[in-house]
Design an enzyme around this catalytic site. Sequence first.
Site, PDB file in Angstrom:
ATOM      1  N   GLY A 104      33.113  46.082  37.560  1.00  0.00           N
ATOM      2  CA  GLY A 104      32.266  47.198  37.994  1.00  0.00           C
ATOM      3  C   GLY A 104      32.502  48.499  37.265  1.00  0.00           C
ATOM      4  O   GLY A 104      32.199  49.566  37.808  1.00  0.00           O
ATOM      5  N   LYS A 105      33.008  48.456  36.047  1.00  0.00           N
ATOM      6  CA  LYS A 105      33.299  49.695  35.313  1.00  0.00           C
ATOM      7  C   LYS A 105      32.013  50.434  34.950  1.00  0.00           C
ATOM      8  O   LYS A 105      31.889  51.645  35.192  1.00  0.00           O
ATOM      9  CB  LYS A 105      34.106  49.363  34.053  1.00  0.00           C
ATOM     10  CG  LYS A 105      35.456  48.704  34.323  1.00  0.00           C
ATOM     11  CD  LYS A 105      36.241  48.473  33.060  1.00  0.00           C
ATOM     12  CE  LYS A 105      35.599  47.424  32.160  1.00  0.00           C
ATOM     13  NZ  LYS A 105      35.545  46.106  32.771  1.00  0.00           N
ATOM     14  N   THR A 106      31.060  49.738  34.366  1.00  0.00           N
ATOM     15  CA  THR A 106      29.821  50.396  33.936  1.00  0.00           C
ATOM     16  C   THR A 106      29.001  50.876  35.135  1.00  0.00           C
ATOM     17  O   THR A 106      28.486  52.000  35.151  1.00  0.00           O
ATOM     18  CB  THR A 106      28.990  49.430  33.082  1.00  0.00           C
ATOM     19  OG1 THR A 106      29.769  48.996  31.962  1.00  0.00           O
ATOM     20  CG2 THR A 106      27.727  50.112  32.575  1.00  0.00           C
ATOM     21  N   SER A 121      56.623  39.303  29.180  1.00  0.00           N
ATOM     22  CA  SER A 121      56.831  39.017  30.599  1.00  0.00           C
ATOM     23  C   SER A 121      57.245  37.583  30.882  1.00  0.00           C
ATOM     24  O   SER A 121      57.617  37.266  32.015  1.00  0.00           O
ATOM     25  CB  SER A 121      55.550  39.338  31.384  1.00  0.00           C
ATOM     26  OG  SER A 121      54.488  38.511  30.955  1.00  0.00           O
ATOM     27  N   LYS A 173      48.705  38.623  38.441  1.00  0.00           N
ATOM     28  CA  LYS A 173      49.664  37.511  38.383  1.00  0.00           C
ATOM     29  C   LYS A 173      49.940  36.935  39.768  1.00  0.00           C
ATOM     30  O   LYS A 173      49.999  35.708  39.947  1.00  0.00           O
ATOM     31  CB  LYS A 173      50.962  37.991  37.728  1.00  0.00           C
ATOM     32  CG  LYS A 173      50.816  38.346  36.250  1.00  0.00           C
ATOM     33  CD  LYS A 173      52.116  38.888  35.683  1.00  0.00           C
ATOM     34  CE  LYS A 173      51.962  39.233  34.202  1.00  0.00           C
ATOM     35  NZ  LYS A 173      53.207  39.783  33.633  1.00  0.00           N
ATOM     36  N   GLY A 215      39.974  47.594  32.901  1.00  0.00           N
ATOM     37  CA  GLY A 215      40.043  46.441  33.781  1.00  0.00           C
ATOM     38  C   GLY A 215      39.354  45.242  33.172  1.00  0.00           C
ATOM     39  O   GLY A 215      38.666  45.332  32.148  1.00  0.00           O
ATOM     40  N   PRO A 216      39.519  44.076  33.785  1.00  0.00           N
ATOM     41  CA  PRO A 216      38.872  42.856  33.274  1.00  0.00           C
ATOM     42  C   PRO A 216      37.357  42.967  33.323  1.00  0.00           C
ATOM     43  O   PRO A 216      36.799  43.831  34.009  1.00  0.00           O
ATOM     44  CB  PRO A 216      39.393  41.772  34.234  1.00  0.00           C
ATOM     45  CG  PRO A 216      40.583  42.366  34.911  1.00  0.00           C
ATOM     46  CD  PRO A 216      40.341  43.833  34.970  1.00  0.00           C
ATOM     47  N   PRO A 217      36.660  42.103  32.586  1.00  0.00           N
ATOM     48  CA  PRO A 217      35.188  42.116  32.639  1.00  0.00           C
ATOM     49  C   PRO A 217      34.683  41.803  34.039  1.00  0.00           C
ATOM     50  O   PRO A 217      35.268  41.005  34.771  1.00  0.00           O
ATOM     51  CB  PRO A 217      34.796  41.019  31.641  1.00  0.00           C
ATOM     52  CG  PRO A 217      35.982  40.833  30.757  1.00  0.00           C
ATOM     53  CD  PRO A 217      37.170  41.124  31.601  1.00  0.00           C
ATOM     54  N   GLY A 218      33.570  42.447  34.395  1.00  0.00           N
ATOM     55  CA  GLY A 218      32.924  42.147  35.663  1.00  0.00           C
ATOM     56  C   GLY A 218      33.523  42.825  36.870  1.00  0.00           C
ATOM     57  O   GLY A 218      33.190  42.468  37.997  1.00  0.00           O
TER      58      GLY A 218
END
Length: 830
Positions: A386-388, A704, A747, A381-384
């Site tokens: 909540g992955k970590t 796309s 998008k 997913g994009p940065p920020g």
Amino acid sequence: MPESKMKRRSVSDEPDDQEETSEHAPGGRRMLYSHPVLPIKNTVLFPHLVMPLSVGRPMSVAAVEAALATEEKEILVITQRDAAIEEPTQEDLFTIGTRAIIKKAGRHTEHLLELIVQGVERVVLIKLDRKDDYLHARVRPAPIPEEMSVEIEALRREVLELANRANELSRPQVSVEFDQLISSSEEPMRLVYLLGSIISLELEKEQSLLEATSARDALHLMYTYLRHEVQVLELRNKIATEAQSEMTRQQREYLLRQQLRAIQQELGEDVEGSEVEMLRQQLHEAEVPEDVRTEIEKELRRLEKVPSASPEHHVIRSYVELVLELPWNKATEDQIDIAHSRDVLDADHYDLKEVKERILEQLGVLKLNPEAKAPILCFVGPPGTGKTSLGQSIARSVGRKFDRMSLGGMHDEAELRGHRRTYIGSMPGRIIQAIRRAGVRNPLLMLDEVDKLGRDFRGDPAAALLEILDPEQNKDFRDNYLDLAFDLSKVFFITTANSLDTIPRPLLDRMEVLRLPGYSEEEKTEIAKRYLIPRQLKEAGLDEKRLRIGDDTLHRVITRYTREAGVRQLERAIGRLARKVALHFAEGKKGAVRVKPNDLPDMLGPETFFLEQMRQDSPPGVATGLAWTETGGEVLYIESTLLPDSTGLTLTGHLGEVMKESAKAAQSWVWAHADELGIARAHLKDTGVHIHVPAGAIPKDGPSAGVAIVTALTSLYSGVPTRSDTAMTGEITLAGLVLPIGGVKEKILAARRAGVRRVVLPRDNQKDLRELPEHVRQEVEFRFVERISELLKETLAKPKKTLRSNNARKRATSSSPRGRKKRASKRGRS
């Protein structure tokens, strides 16, 4: 003496032709006795010997009381074949028993008697009956006739010698008393019975001695048993002696080592023996596999011989310390409570329902099957987003240790596998180091930025991860530095990435991908109120009474001061507001502060971002596309214009190869279907086309934008503008198909943010709308298409029937004298 173990056997009844009885009743019949029977377990009472007994079974207690009621106090003591039977029958008792006299009786408890009985003679069991509450039997005496011969005397002396030898091997301190005891038994049968009661024999062997029909047979049996006993005792003593000699050798080595250390200290050549002893003590206390223990003992012996000033001394010592610190068998016990884990995930993260559900599914599997292999999860997913922190929440919910390492920019395989110990300054790989820091063999390890691994002439770290992240291979992972097999199969690995494009396919195949999409403005507002604002207030030393940030202010910060799919920049902006207010109170000012939208320029500076607003009036040749970036979605305008007196296709805007190919495919399709679209083929040949995609400094790529490019070209050639309220995304083919794409949620959120309320999508992407919040699905109108012809009906402003008439008017104007004169004048000016 210790009991010699032999397989137990059953004893048959006494043969009819035995001649044990020397007395006869009148009339020539053998004398029979009738007495109460006391069945005993696991032992045999021999004639002439005294034995203490504990009687607790009601049937046995009744038999003893019946015997005590008589003047002779005689009772028949017969051994059971099976000790588990509580109420034996005649088949459950041996045929040969002993007639005994109760010498002493005492009641220990209400249901337990303590007896001392003395055997009188051997008897043969004839018939067993039950009388009242106890067993009663008819027996006949079976004495063994006395006989003396040279063979019997030889056997008696051999038995005495073996008995003394066995006693010396087992109890040398009482050998004199034992010798006197057995030497006093002149009669062979008394000697056999005495030894049978002293030596720890199995029940079948004791019973066989009692059943022997002659002194010769009894002495032969005793000789066999004693010979086996002596062999067992000699072997046992040999083993004990060898173990003792080994201990003596170790003690000798210890003393010599201490003397050597004292000599070296006197010579000023101390080899840090105390340190080696300390490491050896740690090895003795550590729970390590045997192969590891053997390897470390060898290294310690090398360490003792290497001078402390040698570089190799430091290498060996560091290696031994690492091995002893690794948790070879230490692990934390998973505390899996699904309800608790759900509460932890909900408390730490907003939304992300599908991701949380997949995590809870795996926790449920681990709870039911602790031996199940942990999956390799990859949060994308994009940065920020909540992955970590999601990995930290998982570790906290199950009680596992957590450790994180960043793989971004790693280009040396040895950073994961470690360096070989042949190099000075070599170190273990980062995986083993993380296990060492965690202190357990089953931590949760998070490998951040797996998509940003590099590679060069030193190796490919992604190739090393193929083994580390494969549960079938990592159970015997060998670090180059450690060079010992370490089990990584219990480690819960989680990787994170912003994009899957740069991850090698074999590595991606080992991971289960969970996508964390970007957040909408409403979701960011909720996250800010639940998590970000309280956290920043705490860090700044404030509370909710001192600083208040309204929803309208949050919305302005989200839209004008941040542009991201996550909330990292948003948290920084909120933190900056909190620090401004903290400075306000630190200067001695009082009163609560409420931040309003008009205060933001003074506190955060000028607005950083300006939203890409929907263009109200788009000229022909301009179409609204949608793009996905690592920071979320963006509105992408495709601009095209005709180039008179030119041919070919010009592309600008920092486009990638895939996007350039999409533009060429779009132009080819338009040319191939010019008649259907009402476009003059001569017009196509005489003019070139220039396609530009703002902003030119930002790299763009992907298929796309195909639908937007084909719409822009159709609009340009036909002169019909596109619908300004419509955005589109999708891949096209030369056959006129519209194919599905990814990043639908980001998008659509970008289109909504720009004010676009109508979006055209490939029909196969209809399933992706369930990722959108309900309010977004209600606000935006969606159109789904499968072919380019359907696409143009949804994106062009006018019906197609007007296209042909417009182009016809253009051709008529071009062919008129005024039109030719106008073109000639333009060519002259050029």
